[in-house]
Design a protein around this motif. Structure first.
Motif, short mmCIF file in Angstrom:
data_model
loop_
_atom_site.label_atom_id
_atom_site.label_comp_id
_atom_site.label_asym_id
_atom_site.label_seq_id
_atom_site.Cartn_x
_atom_site.Cartn_y
_atom_site.Cartn_z
N TRP A 495 0.83 -1.20 0.00
CA TRP A 495 0.00 0.00 0.00
C TRP A 495 0.87 1.26 0.00
O TRP A 495 0.59 2.21 -0.75
CB TRP A 495 -0.91 -0.01 1.22
N ALA A 496 1.91 1.28 0.83
CA ALA A 496 2.80 2.45 0.89
C ALA A 496 3.47 2.68 -0.46
O ALA A 496 3.62 3.82 -0.91
CB ALA A 496 3.84 2.26 1.99
N ASP A 497 3.87 1.61 -1.13
CA ASP A 497 4.49 1.74 -2.45
C ASP A 497 3.48 2.28 -3.47
O ASP A 497 3.83 3.11 -4.31
CB ASP A 497 5.04 0.39 -2.89
N LEU A 498 2.22 1.83 -3.40
CA LEU A 498 1.20 2.33 -4.30
C LEU A 498 0.95 3.82 -4.08
O LEU A 498 0.78 4.59 -5.05
CB LEU A 498 -0.10 1.55 -4.11
N MET A 499 0.95 4.25 -2.84
CA MET A 499 0.78 5.67 -2.54
C MET A 499 1.93 6.49 -3.13
O MET A 499 1.72 7.57 -3.69
CB MET A 499 0.71 5.89 -1.03
N GLY A 719 -7.13 2.37 12.67
CA GLY A 719 -7.46 3.28 11.59
C GLY A 719 -6.55 4.47 11.47
O GLY A 719 -6.62 5.20 10.47
N GLN A 720 -5.69 4.71 12.45
CA GLN A 720 -4.75 5.84 12.41
C GLN A 720 -3.44 5.39 11.77
O GLN A 720 -2.82 4.42 12.22
CB GLN A 720 -4.47 6.35 13.83
N LEU A 721 -3.02 6.11 10.73
CA LEU A 721 -1.76 5.78 10.07
C LEU A 721 -0.62 6.52 10.75
O LEU A 721 -0.68 7.74 10.96
CB LEU A 721 -1.80 6.15 8.59
N ILE A 722 0.43 5.78 11.09
CA ILE A 722 1.55 6.31 11.86
C ILE A 722 2.84 6.11 11.09
O ILE A 722 3.09 5.03 10.57
CB ILE A 722 1.65 5.58 13.22
N THR A 723 3.66 7.16 11.02
CA THR A 723 5.05 7.03 10.59
C THR A 723 5.93 7.34 11.79
O THR A 723 5.65 8.29 12.53
CB THR A 723 5.38 7.99 9.42
N ALA A 748 5.19 11.70 6.18
CA ALA A 748 3.80 11.83 6.63
C ALA A 748 2.93 12.39 5.52
O ALA A 748 1.79 11.95 5.33
CB ALA A 748 3.75 12.72 7.87
N GLU A 749 3.45 13.36 4.78
CA GLU A 749 2.68 13.94 3.68
C GLU A 749 2.45 12.93 2.57
O GLU A 749 1.35 12.83 2.01
CB GLU A 749 3.40 15.17 3.14
N GLN A 750 3.46 12.15 2.24
CA GLN A 750 3.36 11.19 1.16
C GLN A 750 2.32 10.13 1.46
O GLN A 750 1.57 9.69 0.56
CB GLN A 750 4.71 10.53 0.92
N LEU A 751 2.22 9.71 2.70
CA LEU A 751 1.33 8.62 3.07
C LEU A 751 0.03 9.09 3.70
O LEU A 751 -0.78 8.27 4.13
CB LEU A 751 2.04 7.67 4.05
#
Length: 816
Positions: A495-499, A719-723, A748-751
């Protein structure tokens, strides 16, 4: 729906609500105003939480523009001359329904769509933009792919509550927001109501269940003359849009929160309207309904206080907010609203404290938990068994298509014009929802037709339109006309790569990430891996770390041995006995069996290897030989000489050889680079979440393969995305501190991350690092709501501190 929130916003809001009333499900639509194309950040966050299937503009027409802004349009007659007077009026009469594009509307619509995950896809022939098929909603006429309420149940024939077309201003908007509007709004003014009528209507709008107000006969709509109708017994026009639908909530909110939005701007109205649609607790209070400095509607003011008092006494949290009222006025309003209206003798002080604790002034947050939405009654929670495949990377793919999304409600099913959405969630899969990712690229299974229907990654899972867009032969049965896509759910790494690829970048495992993947396979999954590192075996595993000097890893003879590795003996590696494992694991008396069980488990996984340390008769160098390679005659790994397995080779003890334990070389290397810190963070976050998945050490690269930033941990927690950046010292460094902080913000902006975590084994983070990250988050032009900053300190100890950082001040408070 995006509408003009400028000078004539009351008219445009009423027209938008009139449009909503015409469509099935319109009672669940939300309104977002703009001023010259600019949307308030709070409403952008609200739209993101709402998760719309479509982001549309309210379609302007020649007639509506002429009403709101007389003379604004340049209309030419058949001879190319400006049309004026009677000729202009006649032209408007003939062509009044002609739609007129409005640049500011579309600019605002695109801004809202940018933070949402509505139905859109990257067009094959257009690498720079998105392809969307529903971008406007017509107050007059039809809108493709949406269902008009009249196409289901026919034209409205029964009496209902509806905003009168001539009612404008505050009451006109408030009634339309509550009831909907059957008739097209006209530009007008506030309704002429005497004081008792105004008080009763305002009280009903503020607190319909409070019993202080009633709807007036003026808002009763009927196609023919009607008398002796009790307005209180009638349904609203909006109810017609909910035929066959029911309101359901996703997730649990521990305590109900009421938001009171005060002010006369379109944004104040919309904030309360959206909150009411999402959570059922929004209240708009125009300033004319409050008693300020001796002015205002005293009757409505009392109804406001009564409604707020009821919420406070029930234990609800009441938040007062605004987008337009100045600070001092809002403070006065809050102070005034905190005055109790009822208490028993001797109970006044306690009542005042309750009001002060539960009625506060603050900004509004928009949690995903507890969001309400409309779903087809009795069909909003259906389970199916679907065969799937799971790749080594963790991607899950359906083997067969979805079941047909058929509707059972007899009236709905009988409508050939009906269009609806289907939500799909694969229970075993956890992936970030929404966040602007193209659903066709992300969640369609390999080989699936991307044009069979519209697909998106929504707030609650995968969402797709019921309608098929491929070839359908004449005479095809209704059930076969429904879309049945085949989906996949990508792993967090995929998913991160697709983003990233959506923006011409990519994300892949770094060197450390590849090591963790090796370790994940050894332990079976990341949860087991992190749990082992967070347990008593961590101190044991750390003793295996290679060192530059032999003296740094000296063991007592019964605990282990240190051997050189590599040419030149530049590194030293430890090998422990079971007695050493007990010692460095600080095993308590009677706990030996627990350690024995853990060691046996690690041996079975290949994390530890049992063997002997044997010297060589020829080169004299000792070396570790695993039990799998032991024989009566063993070959020296250094000089290849053959040696008998006899007492001189193992030297001590004199009787039988001592078993030693070796650690997998990948785990040794990972520990030598403080790789245990991200795993400790992983385990801590997992213990705080109901649903959790993570991936470690991903690197963001540009199209040419140049590294841009690296994440020590990416996690999805409830549901919270964390870097996260996880380091042993509590610092991002000194020489390039600003650059290091900028990389955290870039990731954080990219994801579209919700949180940036700084984690450390130290007891605290250095102030300079915190301030540098706050500055980056504060000054960056975020296209999405900015993430919050979180500090986790003391990893690996029994005193972990979890803090939230105020990005404006750098001050910390306990994480909520």
């Amino acid at each position: 729906m995006v509408f003009d929130g400028g000078e004539r916003w009351h008219f445009w809001a009423r027209l938008a609500l009139y449009a909503c009333t015409k469509f099935w499900g319109g009672a669940g639509f939300i309104l977002i105003p703009h001023n010259n194309g600019t949307v308030h950040p709070t409403l952008l966050a609200a739209a993101r939480a709402y998760d719309p299937d479509y982001v549309v503009t309210l379609q302007r027409t020649i007639r509506s523009i002429e009403q709101a802004m007389p003379g604004a349009l340049n209309l030419l007659d058949s001879e190319g001359k400006p049309s004026e007077g009677t000729a202009r009026d006649q032209l408007i009469e003939r062509a009044g329904d002609r739609p007129i594009p409005w640049g500011a509307d579309e600019q605002a619509r695109k801004r809202v769509a940018e933070v949402c995950s509505s139905h859109r896809r990257r067009h094959i022939s257009d690498e720079t933009g998105w392809d969307e098929h529903v971008t406007w909603l017509a107050a007059y006429g039809d809108t493709a792919h949406l269902t008009k309420a009249a196409d289901i149940s026919g034209n409205l024939t029964d009496a209902c509550l509806s905003a009168p077309p001539e009612w404008d201003g505050v009451f006109g908007v408030a009634v339309a927001a509550r009831c909907g509007a059957v008739e097209e709004p006209q530009l007008g003014g506030e309704p002429r109501l005497d004081e008792p009528e105004s008080r009763r209507l305002g009280s009903w709008l503020v607190d319909p269940a409070g019993g202080l107000g009633t709807p007036p006969p003026d808002i009763v709509w009927h196609p023919a003359a009607v008398s002796n109708v009790d307005p209180g017994s009638l349904a609203t026009a909006f109810e017609r849009t909910k035929l066959g639908l029911t309101v359901i909530g996703r997730g649990i909110r521990s305590r109900r929160r009421i938001v009171v939005s005060i002010g006369d701007a379109a944004e104040d109205f919309a904030l309360a309207y959206v909150y009411e649609r999402l959570y059922g607790g929004g209240l708009w209070l125009p300033t004319v309904w409050l008693t300020l400095n001796g002015t205002g509607e005293r009757g409505i003011d009392f109804a406001v206080r009564t409604a707020i008092s009821d919420h406070v006494l029930k234990g609800d949290t009441v938040t007062v907010t605004t987008t337009s009222v100045d600070e001092s006025t809002l403070d006065s309003i809050v102070t005034d609203l905190r005055q109790p209206i009822l208490w028993t003798p001797g109970d006044e002080e306690s009542m005042v404290r309750q009001y002060e604790e539960r009625l506060t002034r603050s900004s509004v947050d928009w949690p995903v938990e507890g969001v309400q939405f409309l779903a087809v009654a009795d069909q909003y929670n259906q389970d199916y068994a679907i065969p799937i495949t799971r790749s080594d990377a963790g991607d899950i793919e359906m083997v067969v298509p979805c079941p047909p999304p058929a509707i059972n409600h007899p009236v709905l099913a009988a409508s050939t014009a009906l269009r609806w959405q289907a939500d799909i969630e694969l229970i075993e899969a956890i992936m970030p929802h929404g966040r602007g990712l193209d659903g066709h690229a992300a969640v369609l299974a390999e080989g699936a037709d991307p044009y069979v229907t519209w697909v998106r990654s929504g707030r609650d899972g995968i969402v797709y339109e019921s309608e098929r867009y491929d070839f359908i032969a004449a005479g095809t049965p209704p059930m076969s006309r429904l879309a049945r896509p085949r989906f996949r759910v990508p792993s967090l790494a995929t998913w991160a790569d697709l983003m990233a690829r959506q923006d011409g970048k990519r994300m892949e495992f770094s060197g450390a990430g590849r090591r963790v993947e090796v370790m994940r396979r050894l332990w079976g999954d990341r949860a087991a891996l992190a749990a082992h590192f967070a347990g008593p075996m961590l101190s044991v595993l750390r003793t295996f770390r290679p060192t530059g000097k032999k003296s740094e890893s000296e063991f007592e003879e019964t605990d282990g041995s240190v051997l050189p590795t590599g040419a030149g003996e530049h590194l030293w590696e430890g090998y422990l006995t079971f007695a050493g494992i007990l010692k460095y694991g600080k095993a308590e008396a009677g706990k030996e069996t627990d350690f024995r069980r853990q060691v046996d488990d690690l041996l079975a996984r290949g994390v530890l290897r049992r063997g002997l340390i044997l010297g060589c008769a020829q080169c004299g160098k000792p070396a570790f030989t695993t039990i799998d390679n032991l024989a009566q005659v063993n070959r020296c790994p250094r000089c290849s000489a053959l040696n008998d397995l006899s007492q001189p080779r193992w030297r001590k003890p004199d009787t039988e050889p001592q078993w030693y334990y070796d650690l997998h070389p990948t785990v040794r290397e990972h520990l030598s680079q403080d790789g245990d810190i991200p795993l400790l963070l992983s385990h801590y976050l997992r213990t705080k979440a109901r649903r959790y998945v993570d991936v470690a050490e991903l690197e963001l690269k540009d199209a040419a393969g140049n590294p841009l930033a690296e994440a020590d941990l990416i996690a999805l927690s409830d549901g919270q995305l964390i870097t996260a950046e996880a380091k042993r010292p509590g610092s991002l460094g000194k020489a390039k501190l600003a650059q290091a902080a900028a990389k955290r913000a870039l990731l954080a902006e990219q994801l579209h991350a919700d949180q940036i975590i700084l984690a450390t084994a130290d007891s605290q983070w250095q102030e300079a690092s915190i301030n540098a990250l706050c500055k980056q988050v504060r000054t960056r032009p975020w296209a999405i709501p900015a993430p919050c900053i979180r500090l986790v300190c003391g990893l690996g100890t029994d005193r972990i501190v979890d803090l939230c950082v105020d990005i404006e001040t750098g001050q910390t408070s306990p994480w909520r």
